[in-house]
Design an enzyme around this catalytic site. Structure first.
Site, PDB file in Angstrom:
ATOM      1  N   GLU A   1     -73.441  71.217-165.498  1.00 22.30           N
ATOM      2  CA  GLU A   1     -73.293  71.755-164.220  1.00 22.30           C
ATOM      3  C   GLU A   1     -74.367  71.471-163.847  1.00 22.30           C
ATOM      4  O   GLU A   1     -74.882  71.150-162.315  1.00 22.30           O
ATOM      5  CB  GLU A   1     -73.349  73.330-164.354  1.00 22.30           C
ATOM      6  CG  GLU A   1     -71.838  73.696-164.780  1.00 22.30           C
ATOM      7  CD  GLU A   1     -71.759  75.351-164.919  1.00 22.30           C
ATOM      8  OE1 GLU A   1     -71.873  75.621-163.602  1.00 22.30           O
ATOM      9  OE2 GLU A   1     -70.936  76.043-165.372  1.00 22.30           O
TER      10      GLU A   1
ATOM     11  N   HIS B   1     -67.316  74.303-160.614  1.00 22.00           N
ATOM     12  CA  HIS B   1     -66.409  74.851-161.371  1.00 22.00           C
ATOM     13  C   HIS B   1     -66.451  74.767-163.598  1.00 22.00           C
ATOM     14  O   HIS B   1     -66.642  73.976-163.280  1.00 22.00           O
ATOM     15  CB  HIS B   1     -65.078  74.589-161.123  1.00 22.00           C
ATOM     16  CG  HIS B   1     -64.076  76.275-161.604  1.00 22.00           C
ATOM     17  ND1 HIS B   1     -64.270  77.583-161.798  1.00 22.00           N
ATOM     18  CD2 HIS B   1     -63.246  75.648-162.384  1.00 22.00           C
ATOM     19  CE1 HIS B   1     -63.038  77.589-162.207  1.00 22.00           C
ATOM     20  NE2 HIS B   1     -62.541  76.701-163.266  1.00 22.00           N
TER      21      HIS B   1
ATOM     22  N   THR C   1     -61.170  73.617-150.119  1.00 17.19           N
ATOM     23  CA  THR C   1     -60.171  74.104-149.287  1.00 17.19           C
ATOM     24  C   THR C   1     -59.263  75.212-150.012  1.00 17.19           C
ATOM     25  O   THR C   1     -60.207  75.820-150.131  1.00 17.19           O
ATOM     26  CB  THR C   1     -58.765  72.758-150.021  1.00 17.19           C
ATOM     27  OG1 THR C   1     -58.409  72.727-151.248  1.00 17.19           O
ATOM     28  CG2 THR C   1     -59.100  70.937-149.848  1.00 17.19           C
TER      29      THR C   1
ATOM     30  N   ARG D   1     -62.395  89.790-144.717  1.00 12.89           N
ATOM     31  CA  ARG D   1     -62.494  88.520-145.580  1.00 12.89           C
ATOM     32  C   ARG D   1     -63.157  87.769-144.731  1.00 12.89           C
ATOM     33  O   ARG D   1     -64.605  86.928-144.577  1.00 12.89           O
ATOM     34  CB  ARG D   1     -62.210  88.084-146.351  1.00 12.89           C
ATOM     35  CG  ARG D   1     -61.570  89.021-147.171  1.00 12.89           C
ATOM     36  CD  ARG D   1     -61.459  88.197-148.967  1.00 12.89           C
ATOM     37  NE  ARG D   1     -60.251  86.849-148.644  1.00 12.89           N
ATOM     38  CZ  ARG D   1     -59.585  87.025-149.791  1.00 12.89           C
ATOM     39  NH1 ARG D   1     -59.512  88.166-150.454  1.00 12.89           N
ATOM     40  NH2 ARG D   1     -58.322  86.192-149.302  1.00 12.89           N
TER      41      ARG D   1
HETATM   42  C1  GAR Z   1     -71.621  78.625-162.958  1.00 14.54           C
HETATM   43  O1  GAR Z   1     -71.026  78.547-164.540  1.00 14.54           O
HETATM   44  C2  GAR Z   1     -70.635  77.909-161.932  1.00 14.54           C
HETATM   45  O2  GAR Z   1     -70.210  77.440-162.587  1.00 14.54           O
HETATM   46  C3  GAR Z   1     -69.769  79.362-162.542  1.00 14.54           C
HETATM   47  O3  GAR Z   1     -70.848  80.901-162.297  1.00 14.54           O
HETATM   48  C4  GAR Z   1     -71.400  80.199-162.683  1.00 14.54           C
HETATM   49  C5  GAR Z   1     -73.149  80.569-161.640  1.00 14.54           C
HETATM   50  O4  GAR Z   1     -74.063  80.302-162.760  1.00 14.54           O
HETATM   51  N1  GAR Z   1     -68.610  79.507-161.150  1.00 14.54           N
HETATM   52  C6  GAR Z   1     -67.583  80.013-160.903  1.00 14.54           C
HETATM   53  O5  GAR Z   1     -66.976  80.313-161.939  1.00 14.54           O
HETATM   54  C7  GAR Z   1     -67.172  79.685-159.307  1.00 14.54           C
HETATM   55  N2  GAR Z   1     -65.047  80.426-159.912  1.00 14.54           N
HETATM   56  P1  GAR Z   1     -75.451  80.392-161.857  1.00 14.54           P
HETATM   57  O6  GAR Z   1     -75.095  82.104-160.965  1.00 14.54           O
HETATM   58  O7  GAR Z   1     -76.848  80.422-162.754  1.00 14.54           O
HETATM   59  O8  GAR Z   1     -75.425  78.985-160.985  1.00 14.54           O
END
Ligand code: GAR
Length: 227
Positions: A186, A121, A153, A77
């Protein structure tokens, strides 16, 4: 962390693994003039990521970086993140935005970009960190869910919170219907968080992200079920 000094247009590097609707929201905000930044590069760990397609459609550099050659050894990683770092530095990225990036970032990236990595998130953190946050919210029976933009973080989904939006959970909601309601928010808060950073208005003190020149907070509440 001291605030950014906005002397030039913020160069953002977006890391995305999937469909890229948050990337699209960032692109749209830039094109609409509500986000004063430039996407220097979009990087994906998935060749078929729609995010790469969106980047190219808008004339942006999209890079697929295959994790497979790095998959051997105990530091795979970290080795992958060093390769990511090379690409980011080559494009003079100042701020990294994780947008549906489904890999854990290592101290290699966090150390190179301290307080300069954001993530979105789909929950009101610290509730429901990790995968399937919207399903966890439905299963738990919470009445209010939402999304969070935070600095990254080392602890997964643990960094200081920049901005959150809340939505009601409705009777009969599934993970899909709730996800769709959260996603609308979002797309509003992620470009906004990046703009606040670009303007040099965010400063971190411990767990707190302080906003310079904040206007009065909305006083309304989201009560669900309504009174
Ligand atoms: C979004 O809902 C984002 O918040 C989530 O993945 C999706 C991506 O959608 N992220 C996580 O769960 C991170 N832990 P997108 O590819 O259409 O932006």
């Amino acid at each position: 962390m001291s605030a950014r000094v906005p002397t030039s247009k913020l160069r953002v590097g977006v890391l995305a693994s999937g469909r890229g609707t948050n990337l699209q929201a960032i692109i749209d905000a830039i094109e609409a003039g509500t986000l004063d930044a430039r996407i220097a590069v979009v990087i994906s760990n998935k060749q078929e990521a729609q995010a790469l397609e969106r980047a190219r459609r808008h004339g942006l550099t999209g890079v697929f970086l295959d994790p497979k050659p790095f998959a051997h050894g105990s530091n795979s990683r970290e080795a992958y993140d060093r390769a990511i770092l090379d690409v980011l530095q080559k494009h003079e990225v100042e701020l990294i935005a994780l947008a549906g990036y489904m890999k854990i970032v290592t101290p290699v990236l966090i150390g190179a970009y301290p307080d300069r990595i954001m993530n979105i998130h789909p929950s009101l953190l610290p509730a429901f960190p990790g995968l399937d946050a919207q399903k966890k919210a439905v299963d738990w029976g919470v009445k209010i869910a939402g999304c969070t933009v935070h600095f990254v973080t080392e602890g997964v989904d643990e960094g200081p919170i920049i901005i959150q939006a809340a939505v009601p959970v409705l009777q009969g909601d599934t993970a899909d219907t709730l996800s769709a309601r959260i996603l609308v928010q979002e797309h509003r808060i992620y470009p906004r968080a990046i703009q606040l950073y670009a303007e040099g208005r965010l400063r971190i003190e411990g767990r707190h992200v302080l906003l310079a020149g904040a206007s009065d907070p909305a006083t309304g509440s989201l009560i669900n079920p309504s009174l």
